[in-house]
Design a protein around this motif. Structure first.
Motif, PDB file in Angstrom:
ATOM      1  N   LYS A 178     -57.123  40.755   7.677  1.00 35.29           N
ATOM      2  CA  LYS A 178     -56.176  41.502   6.874  1.00 35.29           C
ATOM      3  C   LYS A 178     -56.394  42.999   7.043  1.00 35.29           C
ATOM      4  CE  LYS A 178     -53.649  40.648   2.701  1.00 35.29           C
ATOM      5  NZ  LYS A 178     -53.488  39.668   1.639  1.00 35.29           N
ATOM      6  N   LEU A 179     -55.273  43.737   7.187  1.00 37.72           N
ATOM      7  CA  LEU A 179     -55.361  45.180   7.307  1.00 37.72           C
ATOM      8  C   LEU A 179     -55.838  45.758   5.991  1.00 37.72           C
ATOM      9  CD1 LEU A 179     -54.767  47.625   9.158  1.00 37.72           C
ATOM     10  CD2 LEU A 179     -52.509  47.748   8.100  1.00 37.72           C
ATOM     11  N   ASN A 200     -47.672  39.374   5.487  1.00 34.62           N
ATOM     12  CA  ASN A 200     -48.735  39.272   4.499  1.00 34.62           C
ATOM     13  C   ASN A 200     -49.863  40.258   4.770  1.00 34.62           C
ATOM     14  OD1 ASN A 200     -48.076  35.819   4.332  1.00 34.62           O
ATOM     15  ND2 ASN A 200     -47.847  37.235   2.629  1.00 34.62           N
ATOM     16  N   GLY A 201     -49.647  41.177   5.721  1.00 38.33           N
ATOM     17  CA  GLY A 201     -50.647  42.200   5.984  1.00 38.33           C
ATOM     18  C   GLY A 201     -51.743  41.785   6.943  1.00 38.33           C
ATOM     19  N   PHE A 202     -51.585  40.659   7.638  1.00 40.30           N
ATOM     20  CA  PHE A 202     -52.580  40.232   8.619  1.00 40.30           C
ATOM     21  C   PHE A 202     -52.256  40.847   9.977  1.00 40.30           C
ATOM     22  CE2 PHE A 202     -53.102  37.160   5.306  1.00 40.30           C
ATOM     23  CZ  PHE A 202     -54.457  36.859   5.321  1.00 40.30           C
ATOM     24  N   ILE A 203     -53.272  41.281  10.667  1.00 38.14           N
ATOM     25  CA  ILE A 203     -53.093  41.991  11.932  1.00 38.14           C
ATOM     26  C   ILE A 203     -52.728  41.008  13.045  1.00 38.14           C
ATOM     27  CG2 ILE A 203     -54.222  43.411  13.674  1.00 38.14           C
ATOM     28  CD1 ILE A 203     -56.012  44.515  11.433  1.00 38.14           C
ATOM     29  N   LEU A 204     -51.624  41.288  13.729  1.00 40.70           N
ATOM     30  CA  LEU A 204     -51.237  40.524  14.918  1.00 40.70           C
ATOM     31  C   LEU A 204     -51.737  41.199  16.188  1.00 40.70           C
ATOM     32  CD1 LEU A 204     -47.538  39.534  14.089  1.00 40.70           C
ATOM     33  CD2 LEU A 204     -49.489  37.992  14.233  1.00 40.70           C
ATOM     34  N   SER A 251     -56.993  57.931  21.517  1.00 37.81           N
ATOM     35  CA  SER A 251     -58.172  57.587  20.713  1.00 37.81           C
ATOM     36  C   SER A 251     -58.036  57.992  19.253  1.00 37.81           C
ATOM     37  CB  SER A 251     -59.415  58.261  21.318  1.00 37.81           C
ATOM     38  OG  SER A 251     -59.240  59.679  21.333  1.00 37.81           O
ATOM     39  N   ASP A 252     -57.182  59.004  18.967  1.00 36.28           N
ATOM     40  CA  ASP A 252     -57.064  59.452  17.578  1.00 36.28           C
ATOM     41  C   ASP A 252     -55.923  58.776  16.832  1.00 36.28           C
ATOM     42  OD1 ASP A 252     -55.034  60.589  18.944  1.00 36.28           O
ATOM     43  OD2 ASP A 252     -55.285  62.617  18.123  1.00 36.28           O
ATOM     44  N   LEU A 253     -55.393  57.703  17.400  1.00 38.94           N
ATOM     45  CA  LEU A 253     -54.281  57.007  16.763  1.00 38.94           C
ATOM     46  C   LEU A 253     -54.523  55.497  16.789  1.00 38.94           C
ATOM     47  CD1 LEU A 253     -51.445  57.459  15.521  1.00 38.94           C
ATOM     48  CD2 LEU A 253     -50.509  57.027  17.785  1.00 38.94           C
ATOM     49  N   ASP A 254     -54.452  54.885  15.640  1.00 42.01           N
ATOM     50  CA  ASP A 254     -54.572  53.433  15.548  1.00 42.01           C
ATOM     51  C   ASP A 254     -53.191  52.852  15.303  1.00 42.01           C
ATOM     52  OD1 ASP A 254     -57.669  52.200  14.054  1.00 42.01           O
ATOM     53  OD2 ASP A 254     -57.088  52.608  16.117  1.00 42.01           O
ATOM     54  N   CYS A 255     -52.778  51.898  16.095  1.00 42.68           N
ATOM     55  CA  CYS A 255     -51.501  51.226  15.907  1.00 42.68           C
ATOM     56  C   CYS A 255     -51.752  49.749  15.659  1.00 42.68           C
ATOM     57  CB  CYS A 255     -50.607  51.384  17.144  1.00 42.68           C
ATOM     58  SG  CYS A 255     -50.167  53.096  17.508  1.00 42.68           S
ATOM     59  N   PHE A 256     -51.055  49.195  14.681  1.00 39.03           N
ATOM     60  CA  PHE A 256     -51.162  47.782  14.366  1.00 39.03           C
ATOM     61  C   PHE A 256     -49.780  47.175  14.293  1.00 39.03           C
ATOM     62  CE2 PHE A 256     -55.593  47.956  13.093  1.00 39.03           C
ATOM     63  CZ  PHE A 256     -55.760  49.246  12.609  1.00 39.03           C
TER      64      PHE A 256
END
Length: 780
Positions: A772-773, A757-761, A747-752
């Protein structure tokens, strides 16, 4: 004159530079990527042979950066990226067959030629072709002028003339007894693809009149009777140049003859549109007309005395819904006793009298000026979704009376003209000669865009498409300047611009070629027998908007698809077909080289048919000659995005204006490196979030140190599959240590996983893929 120039088009938010090898690296000091301010520890690594990036963001605000580095070191992040990237790359290459396709083009490199594109020669050749096409339109209009003036010369006005004609509003209309109404006789109408699938009669014209004009008025009857002579010329023009569209004669007496004949109805859409326009009218204030008229007359007087301006006949026209005074003192001083129009009933008679006066020098000097209009919307096609189909330009010429007794009076009989679909004009700049990112555009002598791939003349209001204000007075800079919208994915392109005028028209042509791949054209060759065999496959298609063969001239050819026409041309089944032999040769070559892909995909589909997990929906490829192949790995009813690779989704197919989006994006990354795109599947089960991913990669060919893009290949898969692969990869710490004490599921970690171009997959939260992130606000 033919000119060229270069421009570097800077775009916002530059993408991270992709590594040249499949190895990964982490670079926390890179200026190409956004790094949040502390106290949010962050780490990232490239995902193997893709344009994706693995990004980790620690959310615990009380944690120091060293805590995050210690608990999840960069080596672990790199391991996750390696594991996920390696697994993903293996899946993509397996299902797309990209390595096989690259090998097939590599095998034939010795037989290929890569030639440098000469932009100046290209724009000159396109311009000459367009000039020839537009000259034929002018010749058709000149034929109408000659026929109309000759018909008037031989016609004697008959006050009691009785004559029936086809009234466009009344044709095929019957009364309550079932009989045809007056001027509404039977009129054969057939849907015609050349005229936007409207029901028309190509053997004769019809006549339209305003509702306030009596259709049996002697002036109308004599004019209609005289202009019947144009019917034969309309047909002859169309037979001589089948690319002609609407031809017409607008009479000074108020009627409009149009070819081909067509039924005009005041349907619901027309009535509602008119009501809307009337409702939007607003009356505000009072115009100071007296002062305006004095100023206008003084300006004209100054120009006359100084012999400035065009030195043509001059007039002041004021149109109003009603004057509060008659302004007689102004007219007495400047214009008495010349004409003044004071009532609606005076309008037609007096305005036409002025037109005759203004046209008198042209009649005496036999001047028939050729007029070309700005781009304008074909109102009959406003319901169409394809915006480029709606823009037209018109060529028109005046028609004068040549009778000796009226010659000195300068009688204007009317105007003849013909429409030119700009889409047809742009077909003379073949897409395949411009490269992946290249394009052509047209300008007017006023600097306005006539045609451009990025010209969007319509906007959507609810379910309806409406013309934008001033859509036909858009400057080139307005469509060429960078788009600052943050939601856009961008590419760095350096373009070379080449331009020249189109002789005898007010138009100029521009051609844009992108440096790099756009500088070269790939040329291959193969036997007709071998290529023809490989064209005959049910899953092969050609770009429907490209002109491999001319099918819109001969009525027998209009029902043929481009693929059908190419096959008939190659088998010599139809010797009358005219085809672009260079393009046909290239598509034959591509058909041969890509043919093994069908067998590869079919074998793969058979081998995986029993697997419990469906990994990929489909594989597809496209080539620089507009050839498209695809193969399904699931039943058609299970395909996640059914619009993909269909005309409903223009961005995914070859069009007159551009290559497919997945092809363009792949071509600007190293060959073999996959580019991802999220797609939103539509339908009753749509959640409003992206559910589908396409991944594509380019296939490059190098000959004599010159590199050209030959094709692009890719797959479509469910986003859910990608997510499962990623979360599984982040559950380990090293290759030997087993499960990790800290993972992306905490819960304390966000992974992307983000694209270049910085858009989240990929994200934990289902609503975030596709956005966009951005840096989150730091709590205070």
């Amino acid at each position: 004159m033919v000119c060229g120039c270069s421009a570097l088009l800077p775009l916002p938010n530059p993408r991270p530079t992709m590594p040249a090898t499949p190895n990964f690296h982490a670079n926390l000091s890179s200026t190409s990527c956004w790094i949040p301010r502390q106290p949010m520890p962050v780490a990232w690594a490239f995902v193997q042979k893709t344009s994706a990036l693995l990004w980790l963001l620690l959310l615990g605000t009380s944690l120091s950066p060293t805590w995050g580095q210690a608990k999840i070191p960069l080596e672990t992040v790199k391991l996750w990226a390696d594991t996920f990237g390696g697994d993903l790359y293996s899946t993509l290459t397996k299902y797309s067959g990209s390595l096989l396709l690259q090998k097939k083009y590599k095998d034939v490199e010795s037989s290929l030629k890569i030639e440098e594109v000469d932009g100046l020669e290209l724009v000159r050749k396109f311009s000459e072709d367009m000039e020839n096409m537009l000259r034929r339109k002018v010749e058709a209009v000149q034929n109408l002028v000659e026929a109309a003036e000759e018909a008037d010369l031989n016609h004697e006005f008959n006050e009691s003339l009785v004559f029936d004609y086809y009234n466009s509003v009344l044709i095929n209309e019957r009364d309550e007894k079932g009989n045809f109404v007056e001027l509404g006789a039977e009129f054969l109408l057939e849907s015609n693809a050349h005229f936007s699938n409207l029901p028309v009669n190509t053997s004769i014209s019809s006549v339209q009149l305003p509702t306030n004009v009596y259709n049996k008025d002697p002036d109308i009857l004599n004019g209609v009777y005289m202009s019947e002579a144009l019917n034969a010329v309309f047909v002859e023009n169309f037979q001589r140049d089948p690319t002609l569209t609407w031809q017409y004669f607008g009479s000074a007496t108020g009627f409009f003859r149009i070819y081909p004949g067509i039924l005009v109805q005041a349907d619901r859409d027309n009535r509602e549109h008119f009501k809307l326009l009337v409702e939007e009218l607003m009356v505000k204030g009072v115009g100071v007309v007296d002062q305006a008229l004095r100023e206008a007359f003084q300006i004209l007087k100054q120009f006359q005395e100084a012999k400035q301006g065009s030195l043509c006949n001059q007039a002041v026209m004021l149109i109003s819904d009603g004057a509060v005074e008659d302004y007689e003192p102004v007219f007495e001083k400047y214009n008495w006793p010349d004409c003044k129009i004071s009532t609606l009933a005076d309008t037609q008679e007096n305005v036409m009298e002025y037109l005759h006066v203004l046209s008198r020098p042209m009649v005496i000097n036999h001047d028939h000026d050729i007029i070309w209009t700005e781009a304008y919307m074909d109102s009959k096609l406003l319901s169409s979704q394809a915006q480029s189909l709606m823009l037209l330009t018109t060529v028109a010429m005046p028609v004068f009376s040549k009778k000796n007794e009226t010659r000195s009076h300068g009688i204007l009989l009317g105007v003849v003209g013909s429409d030119v679909a700009l889409r047809e004009l742009m077909k003379l700049a073949p897409r395949y000669k411009l490269g992946v990112h290249g394009y052509a555009f047209l300008n007017t002598n006023n600097g306005y865009i006539l045609s451009h791939p990025d010209l969007r003349p319509l906007y959507r209001e609810g379910k309806k498409l409406k013309p934008k204000p001033n859509y036909n007075s858009v400057d080139l800079s307005e469509v060429e300047w960078e788009d600052q919208a943050e939601s856009k994915r961008v590419l760095f392109l350096t373009n070379d611009y080449f331009f020249t005028d189109i002789s005898d028209t007010p138009f100029s042509l521009g051609v844009v070629l992108s440096r790099g791949h756009g500088e070269y054209i790939l040329l291959g060759n193969t036997s007709v027998e071998e290529g023809l065999h490989d064209l005959l496959h049910p899953d092969l298609a050609l770009a429907s908007d490209w002109i491999y063969c001319i099918t819109d001239i001969d009525p027998d050819h209009r029902k043929l698809s481009q693929l059908e026409a190419v096959i008939r041309f190659l088998t010599r089944e139809d010797p009358d077909l005219e085809c672009d032999e260079e393009l046909v040769r290239e598509v034959l070559f591509d058909a041969v080289v890509t043919a093994p892909m069908e067998a590869y995909w079919t074998a793969l589909a058979l081998n995986i048919s029993e697997e419990s997990e469906q990994v990929v929906d489909m594989a597809f490829l496209g080539t620089r000659a507009g050839l498209l192949r695809s193969s399904l790995f699931v039943g058609s009813e299970k395909v996640s995005d059914r619009k993909f690779l269909t005309p409903e989704d223009e961005a995914s197919v070859f069009t007159l204006d551009s290559f497919p989006l997945w092809y363009r994006q792949a071509s600007e990354h190293p060959a073999g490196s996959f580019v991802f795109n999220l797609r939103w599947a539509e339908g009753p089960e749509s959640t409003g979030a992206p559910t589908v991913v396409t991944a594509s990669t380019a296939v490059a060919v190098t000959v004599d140190k010159k590199t050209a893009i030959a094709a692009a290949v890719g797959v479509q898969m469910k986003l859910e599959f990608l997510q499962r692969k990623f979360w599984a990869a982040t559950r380990q710490c090293s290759t030997v240590d087993g499960p990790c004490t800290q993972s992306c599921e905490d819960s304390d970690l966000d992974c992307f996983v983000i694209d270049n171009n910085g858009f989240i997959l990929i994200s934990k939260r289902s609503h975030e893929p596709g956005i966009k992130l951005r840096k989150k606000p730091i709590p205070t």
